[in-house]
Design an enzyme around this catalytic site. Structure first.
Site, mmCIF file in Angstrom:
data_model
loop_
_atom_site.group_PDB
_atom_site.id
_atom_site.type_symbol
_atom_site.label_atom_id
_atom_site.label_comp_id
_atom_site.label_asym_id
_atom_site.label_seq_id
_atom_site.Cartn_x
_atom_site.Cartn_y
_atom_site.Cartn_z
ATOM 1 N N PHE A 32 0.934 -1.111 -0.005
ATOM 2 C CA PHE A 32 0.099 -0.196 0.149
ATOM 3 C C PHE A 32 0.842 1.189 0.006
ATOM 4 O O PHE A 32 1.718 1.303 0.885
ATOM 5 C CB PHE A 32 -0.909 0.077 1.350
ATOM 6 C CG PHE A 32 -1.957 -0.862 1.294
ATOM 7 C CD1 PHE A 32 -3.248 -0.703 0.835
ATOM 8 C CD2 PHE A 32 -2.066 -2.346 1.546
ATOM 9 C CE1 PHE A 32 -4.212 -1.448 0.909
ATOM 10 C CE2 PHE A 32 -2.814 -3.069 1.440
ATOM 11 C CZ PHE A 32 -3.984 -2.955 1.350
ATOM 12 N N ASP A 33 0.699 2.075 -1.014
ATOM 13 C CA ASP A 33 1.321 3.471 -0.983
ATOM 14 C C ASP A 33 0.424 4.327 -0.501
ATOM 15 O O ASP A 33 -0.777 4.604 -1.352
ATOM 16 C CB ASP A 33 1.808 3.881 -2.460
ATOM 17 C CG ASP A 33 2.971 2.701 -2.965
ATOM 18 O OD1 ASP A 33 3.626 2.269 -1.865
ATOM 19 O OD2 ASP A 33 2.897 2.440 -4.168
ATOM 20 N N VAL A 34 0.832 4.969 0.554
ATOM 21 C CA VAL A 34 -0.274 5.952 1.082
ATOM 22 C C VAL A 34 0.158 7.340 1.432
ATOM 23 O O VAL A 34 1.491 7.571 1.821
ATOM 24 C CB VAL A 34 -0.700 5.407 2.515
ATOM 25 C CG1 VAL A 34 -1.494 3.898 2.168
ATOM 26 C CG2 VAL A 34 0.255 5.393 3.534
ATOM 27 N N TYR A 77 -2.642 5.413 -3.053
ATOM 28 C CA TYR A 77 -2.395 5.684 -4.415
ATOM 29 C C TYR A 77 -1.945 4.876 -5.177
ATOM 30 O O TYR A 77 -1.189 3.816 -4.657
ATOM 31 C CB TYR A 77 -1.281 6.981 -4.230
ATOM 32 C CG TYR A 77 -1.897 8.346 -3.937
ATOM 33 C CD1 TYR A 77 -2.038 9.214 -5.023
ATOM 34 C CD2 TYR A 77 -2.173 8.670 -2.468
ATOM 35 C CE1 TYR A 77 -2.704 10.647 -4.543
ATOM 36 C CE2 TYR A 77 -2.801 9.767 -2.210
ATOM 37 C CZ TYR A 77 -2.911 10.697 -3.423
ATOM 38 O OH TYR A 77 -3.709 12.187 -2.812
ATOM 39 N N ASN A 118 3.823 1.747 2.605
ATOM 40 C CA ASN A 118 4.838 2.493 2.195
ATOM 41 C C ASN A 118 4.281 4.242 2.465
ATOM 42 O O ASN A 118 3.424 4.326 1.567
ATOM 43 C CB ASN A 118 5.425 2.128 0.899
ATOM 44 C CG ASN A 118 6.362 3.134 0.234
ATOM 45 O OD1 ASN A 118 7.064 3.803 1.123
ATOM 46 N ND2 ASN A 118 6.728 2.784 -0.765
#
Length: 253
Positions: free
Chosen positions: A129-131, A142, A172
């Site tokens: 997870f890119d947050v 995102y 992340n």
């Protein structure tokens, strides 16, 4: 006995090893195969390699590079980038990689987690997870290197993915990427309250003490970092580094 895993995270862009700051301005820092050889010598706990071009360009994973990485790696290897199907995941595991990381595809099609888990085993499936922080609190998810925001809530996606069956979740922080001023501990705590799956936090580590603080806050966890292990000193000279086994034991008691 379980202990915190200290995990270098390498970003691949145009076939080279790069480092970004807040997902922007990739700086070339060397050859990914050479980096793997050095981390072998330094006995890293495991390694994450993310191809940041594949999903953005809509192309297949680079199987040739993956095979070279797997052949060289003497530590558990997790590969992500462009993985959208169970067949792709099966092929990557067949090349000698221990874990396959899914990201962009999962955020719009969570059921792919179930398909990949059936193909390669739940223990081999990692979801990244890119947050990024919201202005009024909380976090947005995102994809495509931080360029596209997902409508579903972070909490909803975390719960959905965990219920489908995964081996690990990597979170992340886009805000902390490459900044080297410490992990977003509030983010880490938020995620741990939502899920019970194995968890790795990425983004922000600038010193080994940041890893200690993460463990003190959450207990045994995966502590991943990029800049910490490819830069050295105040001027960020490029130098692959990693703490010795004894140093890790002393730090992470």
């Amino acid at each position: 006995m379980l202990r915190t895993r200290v995990i270098p995270c390498l970003l691949v862009h145009n076939s080279g090893l790069v480092k970004t700051v807040k997902f922007k301005d990739p700086k070339y820092v060397g050859d990914p195969i050479n980096a793997v050889k050095i981390f072998n010598e330094k006995e890293a706990d495991e390694l994450i390699v993310l191809d940041i071009d594949a999903s953005v360009k809509g192309r297949e994973p680079d199987y040739s590079l993956i095979q070279k990485l797997a052949v060289e790696s003497r530590m558990p290897l997790c590969y992500g980038g462009g993985v959208k199907t169970a067949e792709q995941a099966r092929k990557i595991i067949g090349l000698g990689v221990e874990k396959v990381a899914l990201s962009s595809e999962v955020m719009t099609n969570p059921s792919v987690v179930l398909e990949v888990s059936k193909a390669v085993g739940t223990q081999s499936v990692v979801v990244v997870f890119d947050v990024k922080k919201k202005l009024l609190g909380g976090y947005d998810v995102y994809i495509n290197n931080g360029k596209q925001k997902i409508k579903k809530s972070f909490t909803q996606l975390l719960k959905e993915v965990e219920q489908l069956g995964i081996g690990e979740i990597v979170v992340n922080s886009i805000d902390q990427d490459g900044v080297m001023n410490g992990y977003d501990l509030a983010l880490a705590e938020t995620v741990r309250e939502i899920i019970s799956s194995p968890l790795t936090i990425l983004g922000g580590a600038g010193t080994l003490d940041d890893i200690v603080k993460l463990q003190e806050k959450l207990g045994v966890i995966g502590a991943a970092a990029g800049s910490l292990f490819v830069f050295k000193g105040p001027y960020k000279a490029v130098l692959i580094n990693y703490p010795s086994y004894d140093a890790k034991l002393a730090l992470l008691k």
